[in-house]
Scaffold this motif. Structure first.
Motif, PDB file in Angstrom:
ATOM      1  N   GLU A  92      49.421  44.114  42.612  1.00 19.19           N
ATOM      2  CA  GLU A  92      50.548  42.921  43.063  1.00 19.19           C
ATOM      3  C   GLU A  92      52.007  42.936  42.346  1.00 19.19           C
ATOM      4  O   GLU A  92      52.840  42.655  43.077  1.00 19.19           O
ATOM      5  CB  GLU A  92      49.881  41.656  43.044  1.00 19.19           C
ATOM      6  N   ARG A  93      52.050  43.201  41.164  1.00 15.17           N
ATOM      7  CA  ARG A  93      53.286  43.197  40.170  1.00 15.17           C
ATOM      8  C   ARG A  93      53.810  44.600  39.792  1.00 15.17           C
ATOM      9  O   ARG A  93      54.691  44.626  39.276  1.00 15.17           O
ATOM     10  CB  ARG A  93      52.962  42.546  38.886  1.00 15.17           C
ATOM     11  N   ALA A  94      53.213  45.633  40.587  1.00 10.63           N
ATOM     12  CA  ALA A  94      53.400  47.001  39.952  1.00 10.63           C
ATOM     13  C   ALA A  94      54.993  47.282  40.346  1.00 10.63           C
ATOM     14  O   ALA A  94      55.400  47.859  39.310  1.00 10.63           O
ATOM     15  CB  ALA A  94      52.396  47.831  40.794  1.00 10.63           C
ATOM     16  N   ARG A 120      44.301  49.477  29.321  1.00 13.09           N
ATOM     17  CA  ARG A 120      44.207  49.322  30.773  1.00 13.09           C
ATOM     18  C   ARG A 120      44.195  47.620  31.054  1.00 13.09           C
ATOM     19  O   ARG A 120      43.065  47.006  30.364  1.00 13.09           O
ATOM     20  CB  ARG A 120      42.926  49.730  31.647  1.00 13.09           C
ATOM     21  N   ARG A 158      44.922  54.569  41.378  1.00 11.57           N
ATOM     22  CA  ARG A 158      43.999  53.467  41.498  1.00 11.57           C
ATOM     23  C   ARG A 158      42.816  53.783  42.530  1.00 11.57           C
ATOM     24  O   ARG A 158      41.627  53.446  42.441  1.00 11.57           O
ATOM     25  CB  ARG A 158      44.412  52.139  42.172  1.00 11.57           C
ATOM     26  N   ARG A 163      57.345  45.726  37.816  1.00  8.62           N
ATOM     27  CA  ARG A 163      57.093  46.186  36.468  1.00  8.62           C
ATOM     28  C   ARG A 163      57.417  47.829  36.081  1.00  8.62           C
ATOM     29  O   ARG A 163      58.057  48.170  35.174  1.00  8.62           O
ATOM     30  CB  ARG A 163      55.717  46.033  36.117  1.00  8.62           C
ATOM     31  N   ASP A 192      47.090  38.161  48.728  1.00  5.94           N
ATOM     32  CA  ASP A 192      47.083  37.750  47.096  1.00  5.94           C
ATOM     33  C   ASP A 192      48.350  37.238  47.014  1.00  5.94           C
ATOM     34  O   ASP A 192      48.645  36.080  46.390  1.00  5.94           O
ATOM     35  CB  ASP A 192      46.745  38.946  46.413  1.00  5.94           C
ATOM     36  N   ASP A 212      49.086  48.518  36.476  1.00  7.29           N
ATOM     37  CA  ASP A 212      47.659  48.162  36.476  1.00  7.29           C
ATOM     38  C   ASP A 212      47.384  46.898  37.494  1.00  7.29           C
ATOM     39  O   ASP A 212      46.345  46.776  38.064  1.00  7.29           O
ATOM     40  CB  ASP A 212      47.348  47.883  35.022  1.00  7.29           C
ATOM     41  N   ASP A 213      48.254  46.154  37.682  1.00  9.92           N
ATOM     42  CA  ASP A 213      48.225  45.012  38.779  1.00  9.92           C
ATOM     43  C   ASP A 213      48.764  45.453  39.849  1.00  9.92           C
ATOM     44  O   ASP A 213      50.245  45.367  39.924  1.00  9.92           O
ATOM     45  CB  ASP A 213      48.703  43.473  38.012  1.00  9.92           C
ATOM     46  N   GLN A 269      43.287  44.002  33.290  1.00  2.60           N
ATOM     47  CA  GLN A 269      42.778  43.684  34.378  1.00  2.60           C
ATOM     48  C   GLN A 269      43.752  42.966  35.333  1.00  2.60           C
ATOM     49  O   GLN A 269      44.154  41.749  34.948  1.00  2.60           O
ATOM     50  CB  GLN A 269      41.467  42.873  34.277  1.00  2.60           C
ATOM     51  N   PRO A 270      44.037  43.189  36.657  1.00  2.00           N
ATOM     52  CA  PRO A 270      44.770  42.424  37.386  1.00  2.00           C
ATOM     53  C   PRO A 270      44.481  41.051  37.651  1.00  2.00           C
ATOM     54  O   PRO A 270      43.249  40.544  37.429  1.00  2.00           O
ATOM     55  CB  PRO A 270      44.655  43.198  38.817  1.00  2.00           C
ATOM     56  N   ASP A 311      47.820  43.523  50.244  1.00  2.00           N
ATOM     57  CA  ASP A 311      48.042  42.642  48.834  1.00  2.00           C
ATOM     58  C   ASP A 311      48.925  41.626  49.415  1.00  2.00           C
ATOM     59  O   ASP A 311      49.104  40.679  48.585  1.00  2.00           O
ATOM     60  CB  ASP A 311      48.847  43.525  47.853  1.00  2.00           C
TER      61      ASP A 311
END
Length: 365
Positions: A306-308, A362, A103, A311, A172, A303-304, A364-365, A169
């Motif tokens: 915060e949740r990477a 891809r 990223r 996931r 967020d 891709d996000d 979007q977060p 992060d």
């Protein structure tokens, strides 16, 4: 893996008992993978990788010690389980770090990291073969591996970027606590990416485990040529990972993955139905086809940011199931139709992957 024949000989193991020992590594990994995401989310990739190392390094030494002292086959299992557990935790965290770098650079480089892994396995196998030839004791060999790995990992993780990224992060996460707490296992896109990665892992793992055997038994070639077929596959898979990153940046994930899973189908068909030379060409095409599904799946899961972590843990758990279940299932199928024709299962699984490839687009977060 280069010392597996030594372990089998020292402990006087049957193939079935050897499978049980190897299964203990897989069991540890499958336990570590699901929890690794939460550990990495809470403590960051650096501490998580080092924690995995602190489990894996003692595990491999304990297993080697149990073998060297010949204290019994079952005494090897705890060390192998620790090794698998540490590797599972370590794997998710290092993939998380890879996505952070990807990223930051805004370009597809995850395949390069997986190419380095592939190259490392080949290099380790060659070194291991040399040490076996020199008669180096198993405990000395694996003890040095554990120490060297500890030094390399501690040095390497000191240069990770994800600690600062995780801190940025936190705001967020505070703003959206409900999202942070939702289980990644309940997200359809995450589960479908996991299925795609499972298909990719099956495509890769089947070749690793069975191509050499299929050439020897199906095409009736010498064992050396069977090993050469595997080497062709691994070489072209590694090349696909090195060169494929540019294709991902230029054309995007979905068309590239569709093309590569299609190539895996073509390669599989050539291996099964072609003559010997066409089968070798098929190995090369199959290797390229298997190159990007797994690393791109890791990138898509993250891709996000915060949740990477969560996931990635889910996707890795689903994907690595193929490495655990794939070999025995292919072996069972091979008992009925022959191992060469059993490889057609790769084509079936690749068709499924092509159908769900759009989930890798891809997000979007």
């Amino acid at each position: 893996m280069s010392r597996v024949p030594d372990v089998k000989e020292i402990l006087n193991l049957t193939p079935g008992m050897l499978s049980v020992l190897l299964l203990s590594v897989s069991a540890g990994s499958l336990l570590g993978l699901p929890v690794a995401g939460r550990i990495a989310h809470r403590f960051g990739a650096v501490k998580t990788v080092r924690f995995g190392l602190c489990l894996a390094a003692p595990g491999i030494v304990l297993a080697a010690l149990a073998v060297q002292l010949e204290v019994g086959r079952y005494a090897v299992i705890p060390g192998l389980f620790l090794l698998g557990l540490g590797m599972g935790v370590w794997d998710v965290a290092q993939n998380l770090e890879g996505t952070v770098i990807e990223r930051a650079l805004d370009k597809a480089i995850m395949p390069w990291f997986h190419a380095a892994f592939s190259g490392g396995t080949v290099l380790a196998a060659l070194i291991g073969a040399g040490l076996v030839g020199l008669g180096v004791p198993l405990l000395v060999h694996l003890g040095v591996v554990a120490v060297w790995s500890a030094v390399a990992v501690w040095w390497g993780t000191g240069r990770f970027q994800s600690t600062s990224a995780a801190k940025s992060d936190e705001a967020d996460a505070i703003a959206a606590p409900a999202v942070a707490q939702r289980s990644a296992w309940s997200e359809p896109r995450t589960l479908l990416i996991g299925v795609m990665v499972l298909a990719a892992a099956f495509t890769e793992g089947t070749a690793n485990d069975w191509i050499a055997v299929a050439f020897v038994e199906g095409h009736e070639v010498d064992k050396a040529l069977g090993v050469l077929a595997l080497a062709v596959f691994l070489t072209f898979m590694t090349a696909g990972r090195v060169l494929g990153a540019g294709l991902l940046d230029r054309y995007g994930r979905v068309p590239v993955l569709r093309g590569l899973f299609s190539a895996a189908i073509v390669g599989c068909l050539l291996v099964v139905f072609g003559n010997t030379w066409l089968a070798f060409i098929g190995c090369a095409i199959w290797g390229v086809g298997a190159s990007l599904g797994f690393p791109v799946g890791m990138s898509a899961a993250a891709d996000d940011p915060e949740r990477a972590a969560m996931r990635l843990s889910v996707v890795a758990t689903i994907g690595y199931t193929a490495f655990l279940a794939g070999p025995p299932l292919l072996g069972f199928l091979g008992d009925h139709v022959g191992i060469l024709h059993a490889l057609l299962a790769v084509g079936v699984v690749s068709v499924l992957a092509i159908l769900i490839v759009p989930v890798a687009k891809r997000a979007q977060p």
